[in-house]
Design an enzyme around this catalytic site. Structure first.
Site, PDB file in Angstrom:
ATOM      1  N   SER A 124       8.468  13.147  -0.389  1.00  0.00           N
ATOM      2  CA  SER A 124       9.079  11.736  -0.367  1.00  0.00           C
ATOM      3  C   SER A 124      10.304  11.622  -1.007  1.00  0.00           C
ATOM      4  CB  SER A 124       8.057  10.976  -1.250  1.00  0.00           C
ATOM      5  OG  SER A 124       8.580   9.689  -1.593  1.00  0.00           O
ATOM      6  N   TYR A 148       2.815   9.865  -9.921  1.00  0.00           N
ATOM      7  CA  TYR A 148       2.768  10.197  -8.188  1.00  0.00           C
ATOM      8  C   TYR A 148       3.934  10.884  -7.767  1.00  0.00           C
ATOM      9  CZ  TYR A 148       3.852   9.511  -3.469  1.00  0.00           C
ATOM     10  OH  TYR A 148       4.285   9.873  -2.269  1.00  0.00           O
ATOM     11  N   LYS A 152       4.879  14.949  -6.520  1.00  0.00           N
ATOM     12  CA  LYS A 152       5.772  15.196  -5.371  1.00  0.00           C
ATOM     13  C   LYS A 152       6.863  16.264  -5.994  1.00  0.00           C
ATOM     14  CE  LYS A 152       3.660  13.148  -1.790  1.00  0.00           C
ATOM     15  NZ  LYS A 152       3.030  13.802  -0.977  1.00  0.00           N
TER      16      LYS A 152
HETATM   17  C1  WQD Z   1      10.225  -1.860  -0.616  1.00  0.00           C
HETATM   18  C2  WQD Z   1      10.750  -3.152  -1.010  1.00  0.00           C
HETATM   19  C3  WQD Z   1      10.305  -3.843  -3.245  1.00  0.00           C
HETATM   20  C4  WQD Z   1       6.466  -5.493  -1.863  1.00  0.00           C
HETATM   21  C5  WQD Z   1       7.116   3.230  -2.039  1.00  0.00           C
HETATM   22  C6  WQD Z   1       6.944   4.128  -3.097  1.00  0.00           C
HETATM   23  C7  WQD Z   1       7.417   5.333  -2.426  1.00  0.00           C
HETATM   24  C8  WQD Z   1       6.858   5.647  -0.934  1.00  0.00           C
HETATM   25  C9  WQD Z   1       7.258   4.364  -0.026  1.00  0.00           C
HETATM   26  C10 WQD Z   1       5.246   7.262  -0.875  1.00  0.00           C
HETATM   27  C11 WQD Z   1      11.678  -3.287  -2.596  1.00  0.00           C
HETATM   28  C12 WQD Z   1      10.207  -5.003  -2.117  1.00  0.00           C
HETATM   29  C13 WQD Z   1       7.592  -5.008  -1.659  1.00  0.00           C
HETATM   30  C14 WQD Z   1       6.277  -6.783  -2.220  1.00  0.00           C
HETATM   31  C15 WQD Z   1       8.650  -6.872  -2.412  1.00  0.00           C
HETATM   32  N1  WQD Z   1       5.366   5.685  -0.983  1.00  0.00           N
HETATM   33  N2  WQD Z   1       8.715  -5.697  -2.013  1.00  0.00           N
HETATM   34  N3  WQD Z   1       7.427  -7.512  -2.431  1.00  0.00           N
HETATM   35  O1  WQD Z   1       8.884   0.715  -3.343  1.00  0.00           O
HETATM   36  O2  WQD Z   1      10.507   1.521  -1.839  1.00  0.00           O
HETATM   37  O3  WQD Z   1       8.558   2.767  -1.986  1.00  0.00           O
HETATM   38  O4  WQD Z   1       6.667   3.345  -0.843  1.00  0.00           O
HETATM   39  O5  WQD Z   1       5.915   8.298  -0.904  1.00  0.00           O
HETATM   40  O6  WQD Z   1       7.037   6.446  -3.360  1.00  0.00           O
HETATM   41  O7  WQD Z   1       7.639   3.779  -4.361  1.00  0.00           O
HETATM   42  O8  WQD Z   1       8.273   0.658  -1.003  1.00  0.00           O
HETATM   43  O9  WQD Z   1       7.505  -1.250   0.497  1.00  0.00           O
HETATM   44  O10 WQD Z   1       6.989  -1.103  -2.034  1.00  0.00           O
HETATM   45  O11 WQD Z   1       8.876  -1.824  -1.532  1.00  0.00           O
HETATM   46  O12 WQD Z   1       9.678  -7.718  -2.502  1.00  0.00           O
HETATM   47  O13 WQD Z   1       5.212  -7.556  -1.985  1.00  0.00           O
HETATM   48  O14 WQD Z   1      10.402  -4.164  -0.956  1.00  0.00           O
HETATM   49  O15 WQD Z   1      10.771  -4.583  -4.343  1.00  0.00           O
HETATM   50  O16 WQD Z   1      12.796  -3.576  -2.569  1.00  0.00           O
HETATM   51  P1  WQD Z   1       9.170   1.331  -2.219  1.00  0.00           P
HETATM   52  P2  WQD Z   1       7.818  -0.878  -1.043  1.00  0.00           P
END
Ligand code: WQD
Length: 338
Positions: A124, A148, A152
């Site tokens: 990841s 988590y 990785k």
């Molecule tokens: C994306 C953007 C949030 C939800 C995560 C894991 C990472 C990987 C991929 C496994 C950010 C914003 C999110 C919401 C929001 N998983 N957001 N409101 O955090 O980049 O990565 O998933 O490998 O390990 O950390 O993805 O989709 O949670 O967030 O504003 O309800 O959307 O702040 O900018 P992230 P995400």
């Protein structure tokens, strides 16, 4: 090749299973169904047009894992199985370290006992930690900010060390950025249990009426519109990257190869929300909320090594991701049937 797909009933595992089959390989799935519904397998078989052998047990069960390798002949393994919720890992570190590391130990030891040398590992972009510049490159140092992410980082290091001890191994470490989207049929897709942590499945549940509005976690980041930038990659492009890596492992001389699977482009939260609204045909409600602890402003890949060495390129657009997600979610408002 005969390929074992661990976690093959999961979101990325199921989409990858279809493409590995379509590429002419045989697939056997092993999944403990802790984060997937058994009903996905019938849909996979319908899409594949063939039965898919599935074994429903936990890879941390060493006896069952050994029995599987003793009774089946595998040429390669794609290893998805593992816990993957960042927030949950902070609350339950021991469960995450034990499950993700122990299942990998059990799997790789069985591979070694039975002479299986090809391994594609689901890593990841989270291994780039919170201070990496963008675009992120494979030779950057790795770190993590949650258990988590550390699993990785640790599993990547464990596999590099395994490859030093056994140079016949051919290991691909695939660093995913933000997987989103669904199979164009609309019959399989992301089906998070409980309240979605990730942006796109949450937006999808707002669109289908399961959630009241999207909370945008901060609009004061140092980005063009103030909201977080991420490299969203369509799960179908991601699956194709796995097939390309699997094929490449038969050609490379290096025991371990690391590839970013991303588009190389950053999309903001507001841009993603606007794209999803286009797919649905109406504006979707949101509120700006405080930043989420641990979030970084921008994350996107330099995918040039994968483009060059795998002959692979992400082709699907953010609008494709939203249209395919919406087709899945609107046709399956509650996800897969229990
Ligand atoms: C994306 C953007 C949030 C939800 C995560 C894991 C990472 C990987 C991929 C496994 C950010 C914003 C999110 C919401 C929001 N998983 N957001 N409101 O955090 O980049 O990565 O998933 O490998 O390990 O950390 O993805 O989709 O949670 O967030 O504003 O309800 O959307 O702040 O900018 P992230 P995400």
């Amino acid at each position: 090749m005969r390929v074992l797909v661990s976690g093959g009933a999961g979101y990325i595992g199921s989409h990858t299973t279809l493409q590995v089959l379509a590429a002419g390989h045989d697939v056997v799935v092993v999944d403990n169904f802790s984060n997937a519904k058994p009903s996905v397998m019938a849909r996979l078989e319908a899409l594949a047009g063939q039965p898919i052998e599935v074994h429903g047990f936990d890879l941390t069960d060493r006896d069952k894992t050994e029995h599987l390798f003793a009774t089946e002949q595998f040429d390669a393994v794609i290893h998805f199985a593992g816990f993957k919720a960042v927030g949950e890992s902070v609350e339950k570190p021991l469960e995450y370290y034990e499950n993700n590391l122990d299942s990998t130990f059990s799997l790789v030891r069985a591979m070694q006992r039975h002479g299986v040398k090809k391994l594609v590992f689901s890593s990841s972009a989270t291994v780039y930690g919170e201070d990496a510049p963008v675009p992120m490159k494979e030779d950057f140092p790795t770190s993590a900010t949650n258990p988590y992410g550390w699993t990785k980082v640790m599993i990547e290091q464990i596999l590099r060390d395994v490859a030093v001890a056994d140079p016949e191994m051919r290991i691909a470490l695939l660093r995913y950025f933000n997987p989103v989207g669904a199979h164009p049929s609309g019959t399989i897709g992301e089906d998070p249990q409980g309240i979605p942590n990730n942006l796109v499945p949450f937006i999808a549940q707002v669109a289908v009426g399961r959630r009241e509005h999207l909370n945008i976690f901060g609009d004061d980041y140092d980005t063009p519109d103030g909201t977080g930038l991420r490299d969203y990659i369509h799960v179908e492009d991601l699956a194709a990257g796995h097939v390309a890596a699997l094929n490449r492992l038969g050609q490379v001389d290096d025991a371990v190869s690391t590839w970013n699977l991303g588009t190389g482009h950053g999309t903001s939260v507001k841009e993603m929300l606007a794209a999803f609204s286009r797919a649905v045909g109406r504006d979707l409600p949101y509120q700006v909320a405080p930043r989420r602890p641990g979030d970084i402003a921008a994350s996107y890949a330099d995918p040039s090594r994968a483009n060059r060495e795998l002959g692979w390129q992400a082709t699907r657009t953010v609008d494709d991701m939203c249209a395919d997600t919406w087709r899945w979610q609107s046709g399956n408002p509650e996800g897969y049937p229990s």
